[in-house]
Structures are given as structure tokens and as C-alpha cells.
Design a protein around this motif. Structure first.
Motif, short mmCIF file in Angstrom:
data_model
loop_
_atom_site.label_atom_id
_atom_site.label_comp_id
_atom_site.label_asym_id
_atom_site.label_seq_id
_atom_site.Cartn_x
_atom_site.Cartn_y
_atom_site.Cartn_z
N VAL A 12 0.84 -1.20 0.00
CA VAL A 12 0.00 0.00 0.00
C VAL A 12 0.88 1.25 0.00
O VAL A 12 0.57 2.24 -0.67
CB VAL A 12 -0.97 -0.02 1.20
N LEU A 13 1.97 1.21 0.75
CA LEU A 13 2.92 2.33 0.72
C LEU A 13 3.41 2.59 -0.70
O LEU A 13 3.49 3.74 -1.14
CB LEU A 13 4.11 2.05 1.65
N ARG A 14 3.74 1.53 -1.42
CA ARG A 14 4.19 1.69 -2.81
C ARG A 14 3.07 2.27 -3.67
O ARG A 14 3.31 3.13 -4.52
CB ARG A 14 4.62 0.33 -3.38
N ALA A 15 1.85 1.80 -3.46
CA ALA A 15 0.73 2.23 -4.29
C ALA A 15 0.43 3.72 -4.11
O ALA A 15 0.00 4.39 -5.05
CB ALA A 15 -0.52 1.41 -3.98
N ILE A 16 0.65 4.25 -2.91
CA ILE A 16 0.34 5.66 -2.67
C ILE A 16 1.53 6.58 -2.92
O ILE A 16 1.43 7.80 -2.73
CB ILE A 16 -0.22 5.90 -1.25
N GLY A 17 2.68 6.01 -3.32
CA GLY A 17 3.82 6.85 -3.68
C GLY A 17 4.75 7.19 -2.54
O GLY A 17 5.55 8.11 -2.64
N ARG A 18 4.66 6.42 -1.44
CA ARG A 18 5.59 6.63 -0.33
C ARG A 18 6.89 5.87 -0.58
O ARG A 18 6.86 4.74 -1.07
CB ARG A 18 4.96 6.15 0.98
N ARG A 19 8.01 6.49 -0.23
CA ARG A 19 9.31 5.86 -0.44
C ARG A 19 9.82 5.14 0.81
O ARG A 19 10.80 4.42 0.74
CB ARG A 19 10.33 6.91 -0.87
N HIS A 20 9.16 5.33 1.91
CA HIS A 20 9.65 4.69 3.12
C HIS A 20 9.01 3.31 3.28
O HIS A 20 8.02 2.97 2.60
CB HIS A 20 9.37 5.56 4.34
N SER A 21 9.56 2.53 4.18
CA SER A 21 9.08 1.19 4.44
C SER A 21 8.47 1.12 5.84
O SER A 21 8.64 2.04 6.65
CB SER A 21 10.25 0.20 4.37
N ILE A 58 -5.14 5.70 7.28
CA ILE A 58 -6.22 6.01 6.35
C ILE A 58 -6.90 4.72 5.93
O ILE A 58 -6.24 3.79 5.43
CB ILE A 58 -5.72 6.75 5.10
N ALA A 59 -8.21 4.64 6.14
CA ALA A 59 -9.00 3.50 5.70
C ALA A 59 -9.44 3.74 4.26
O ALA A 59 -10.03 4.78 3.96
CB ALA A 59 -10.21 3.31 6.60
N GLY A 60 -9.15 2.77 3.38
CA GLY A 60 -9.62 2.87 2.01
C GLY A 60 -8.55 3.18 0.98
O GLY A 60 -8.87 3.53 -0.16
N LEU A 61 -7.27 3.05 1.33
CA LEU A 61 -6.19 3.36 0.40
C LEU A 61 -6.09 2.33 -0.73
O LEU A 61 -6.51 1.18 -0.55
CB LEU A 61 -4.85 3.43 1.15
N PRO A 62 -5.54 2.73 -1.88
CA PRO A 62 -5.33 1.77 -2.97
C PRO A 62 -4.54 0.54 -2.51
O PRO A 62 -3.59 0.67 -1.74
CB PRO A 62 -4.53 2.58 -4.01
#
Length: 492
Positions: free
Chosen positions: A300-309, A333-337
Motif C-alpha cells: 500500500v505504501l508503494r501504491a500511494i507513492g511513499r518511499r519509506h518502508s 487512512i482506511a480505504g487506500l489503494p
């Protein structure tokens, strides 16, 4: 949906009801031809000195119904009569929707950002908590579960208001820069990679605005009760830049900070948090920081464009714990890609394991400028989002948290809400002040929205800084004008 008004022009009321109840339907203002069209509403208002009557004839997918609502008008002021008209039209529209679909949105016919404000106002007027809850359920058709939530958060605002004087204010300092832009974001925030040259001039302009604003506050006899530095991501700034902004704040406001019991900085993105920056915040007496993972799921982090793990989040929390900040908040956040109900559950459980005293559970809002909409990213449906929230509430309560503020946004998945949860004594007063409009908020920085509030007169006025960082640095006259208006507001 075609809309036809008779006897009134309550466009805003009807449009908000349409947005709330029929997501995806757009208003079209043309004469309705009932026989030929499958989606339309004829909204009628008539009144005399004693009573007003709203009637909504609503057709959707070829099925039509009619609903009415009558309200008393006798002895009401023009302002009160206007409020009665808006309520009657909104209620008639909602009841027609229910007749057509059998649907029950969690917040009933309420469309505004602050549904619990009705509770705070009712308690302030001397009504009992039971009567305040009944108001939501019986008059505005809010579900019992959401009415109970609003009673808790509205009561928290009622209690917070007791500690405010007529010249107490809060301060917001905006840092409109982020490492990268998240897929769900539509805020005016610049990626530092693309706008590095703007940061130093921005900090210069911000420090100058804070210095002038602090002088104005001292001369006007104002007291700062809480300060919140948000963004963007404030910790995108370097440690020396953070030090400069916080030093400007302390120096400029001086004695006006004697009653300030809360300074909050959104550390936000874990990939911007360093020991050096946290040391600066601690040295300036920051009481609360936010570490906002939004999710602990790698995909989900990758899908929203976050670079951290997820590991970076854990390291940031360990750094915060070593610094000894009294309060730490984490956002989800509930409902992220790419997320699922199971993934959200794992994220919440990992956040609770840190022992943080604040957790904010947001519901994804589908904002027009976000990459989610622009690129058509797949997101969980309303039922999945509801499942996420249904898990969050009992899990947080069992862990000792209670809801203390809430707000809603347009285009929220499932028409739900954002809720701040806290353990006893961990409330962020700034969040209560701004969401419940309890006091004025003096805002600094690009996109800053200054709000002047006089609860006794039920008066609210707004002033806005230039929206973009470059425009802000080039137009110091606008913030100066806003500050002059702020001083004039308190000179009355």
C-alpha cells in the motif's frame, strides 16, 4: 440529475444533499420533463407567516416518489426562517431518498464538515446529553452509532470551550513541502525534489510574517493557547530551518505564549525524521509530534507513492521515544489503494503496539486533484472501508482510547468520517479548537486560512494567504493585510 426549484433558490442545500446521497450524480439546472427522464427532482417551497412547507418530488432510475416536510415559522427572525427553510428542504430530500432506496447513510441528512457541532451547541444551550443525541437521531436521521460518536466528541469540545477566554487564540504555521506527493493528496504542497530552490526564500518570508504577526498579537492583547505546525511535511525542512521558524515564533509572540500549553509539529513522513531534527523540536519545547504512516503495509505504501518502508516507521517511532516527547500521534487512512480489511487491521495493530497515546483514523477522501482519480487507481469499496472502521472502533476502545474530535470531508468513501482517538489526557486541543470553531486561528504561510471567531456573536470571518509558495514569497502585502483585519476584529 436534473433539478427544478419552485419558490426558492436553495442550490447549496440541494446540491450537498445530492452529493451526499447520490455520489456521482451532478446537478443540471433545466426544466424537468418527468415522463421522458429517469433522474430528476422538483423541489418546492411555500410559506406563510406561521408555517413553511417543503415538497420534494424525486425520481431515480425511473422510480418516482414525493416527500414533504413542514416547519414552524411564526415569531422567527429572518435568519431563523432561512435556517428552517434549509432544514425542511434537506429533510424532505433525504426522506424522499430513503423512500426510493431504503438507504441509511451513517450521518443521515447531515452534509457539513462538523456534525458534532450540533451537540456542542445543544450542550452550551443547556440541553442534556440525551437530548443532544436525540436531536441527531430524530431530527437529522443520524444512525445511533454515529450519534453516540458525535456525543463523545461534541462533549469534548464543550469541555474544551470552558477553558477559553475571549482573547485566546491558536496559531497555525504551514510548511507546504513534502518529499514526494502522495496519491491521495490534493493539498497545495510542493515536492522538495522539484522545488528545492523555493525552500530558503519561503522560510525567510515565513519568519518575517511570524515576526509581524507576533507583534500584532502582543499589541492586541491576545493569548496563544496552542500552536500547530503542519503541511505538507514540516520536517521536510532541515534542522537549522526548523530552528529558525520555531525561534521566530517564540521571539515574536513572547508574553503572548505564557498560557500556551501545547506546541505540535507534524513530523509526518518517516523518511524526513532524523535525530537532529527531533532534537531541535525538543529543544523548543514541542509537546507533540505526529508520525503518519497512513498504512503499515508495504504494498500500500508503494501504491500511494511513499518511499519509506514499515521498518522506517518503526525506526522513527524509536527515535521519538528516545527523545521523550509527551505525546505522539499516528495517522492511518482506511480505504487506500491496494489495501484490504485485513491489511488495515494489521496496520492498526502495529500502531497500537508502539503505545502511542493518539491515533487518528481517516477515511479516504477522493479529491479531484489527487493521483487516485487522475490515474484511476483501484480502491476498496464502501463495504470494505466500513469493515475497516468497524474493526478500528472496538479495537481502539479496548486499548484505552476514546474519540475526542471528528470531521467529515467531501467525497469520502462510504460517507464516513475522520476520528481522532486519545488515551486520557492526550487530547490535542488545537484539533478541538479548529474543528469545533471554538476560537480564532491565526495562520502563517502559503495557503494559510486565518479564521476569526467570536462565539458570543456566532460570528466567523476568514482571510486567506496566497496559495502557492512562490506567490506567497512575492506578495508579503496580503499576509500583512490579513493581520490588520485580525487586529481590527479584536478591536470591536
Amino acid at each position: 440529475m436534473k433539478l427544478e426549484f419552485r419558490g426558492h433558490d436553495e442550490r447549496y442545500t440541494v446540491e450537498q444533499s445530492l452529493l451526499n446521497l447520490f455520489p456521482g450524480e451532478l446537478p443540471v439546472y433545466e426544466p424537468v420533463r418527468p415522463v421522458r427522464e429517469e433522474s430528476w427532482a422538483i423541489v418546492t417551497w411555500r410559506e406563510d407567516e406561521e408555517r413553511g412547507h417543503a415538497c420534494v418530488e424525486l425520481c431515480w432510475q425511473g422510480k418516482a416518489v414525493s416527500s414533504g416536510m413542514e416547519v414552524p415559522l411564526e415569531g422567527r427572525t429572518p435568519y431563523e426562517r432561512e435556517g428552517q427553510r434549509r432544514y425542511a428542504i434537506g429533510a424532505a430530500f433525504f426522506r424522499a431518498y430513503q423512500m426510493l432506496t431504503g438507504g441509511q447513510p451513517p450521518w443521515g441528512m447531515l452534509t457539513g464538515v462538523r456534525p458534532d457541532k450540533l451537540v456542542t451547541e445543544a450542550l452550551t444551550a443547556g440541553r442534556t446529553p440525551g437530548a443532544a443525541r436525540e436531536l441527531l437521531e430524530k431530527i437529522y436521521y443520524v444512525t445511533p452509532r454515529r450519534a453516540a460518536l458525535a456525543l463523545e466528541t461534541g462533549t469534548a469540545a464543550f469541555e474544551a470551550a470552558k477553558g477559553l477566554g475571549p482573547r485566546d487564540i491558536a496559531v497555525y504555521i504551514g510548511i507546504p513541502f513534502c518529499p514526494t506527493r502522495c496519491a491521495y493528496c490534493s493539498f497545495v504542497s510542493q515536492s522538495v525534489e522539484k522545488s528545492f530552490s523555493l525552500v530558503d526564500p519561503y522560510v525567510d518570508a515565513l519568519a518575517a510574517e511570524i515576526e509581524a504577526g507576533g507583534r500584532m498579537a502582543r499589541e492586541t492583547g491576545l493569548n496563544v493557547r496552542a500552536m500547530y505546525m503542519g503541511g505538507g511535511t514540516p520536517t521536510t525542512l532541515t534542522a537549522p530551518q526548523l530552528d529558525r521558524v520555531l525561534t521566530a515564533f517564540e521571539t515574536a509572540f513572547g508574553p503572548a505564549l505564557d498560557a500556551c500549553g501545547e506546541i505540535t509539529v507534524e513530523a509526518g513522513r518517516p523518511d524526513t525524521i532524523t535525530a537532529e531534527k527531533l532534537a531541535v523540536l525538543k529543544a523548543h519545547g514541542v509537546h507533540r509530534i505526529s508520525v503518519n504512516p497512513q498504512t503499515m503495509e508495504e504494498s500500500v505504501l508503494r501504491a500511494i507513492g511513499r518511499r519509506h518502508s514499515p521498518g522506517d516507521i518503526e525506526e522513527a517511532m524509536e527515535l521519538a521515544a528516545r527523545c521523550g516527547f509527551p505525546h505522539v500521534n499516528m495517522d492511518l487512512i482506511a480505504g487506500l489503494p491496494e489495501d484490504t480489511a485485513e491489511g488495515f487491521r494489521r496496520s492498526l495493530e502495529r500502531c497500537l503496539a508502539f503505545g502511542t497515546d493518539n491515533v487518528t483514523v481517516h477515511t479516504l477522501a477522493l479529491k479531484k486533484g489527487s493521483r487516485i482519480l487522475q490515474e484511476g487507481l483501484a480502491i476498496p469499496g464502501p463495504e470494505a472501508v466500513g469493515e475497516m472502521l468497524d474493526y478500528a472502533e472496538p479495537a481502539l476502545r479496548e486499548a484505552g482510547y476514546a474519540p475526542y474530535y471528528l470531521y467529515r470531508q467531501k467525497y469520502m468513501s462510504g460517507s464516513f468520517e475522520n476520528i481522532g482517538w486519545t488515551r486520557p489526557g492526550g487530547e490535542c486541543l488545537y484539533n478541538i479548537y479548529i474543528m469545533s470553531e471554538l476560537c480564532s486561528i491565526l495562520s502563517f504561510g502559503a495557503g494559510g486560512s486565518t479564521k476569526m471567531v467570536d462565539p458570543a456573536r456566532r460570528l466567523i470571518q476568514r482571510r486567506f494567504n496566497p496559495k502557492f509558495p512562490k506567490e506567497y514569497t512575492e506578495r508579503p502585502d496580503k499576509p500583512r493585510s490579513n493581520q490588520a483585519d485580525f487586529a481590527a476584529f479584536y478591536a470591536r
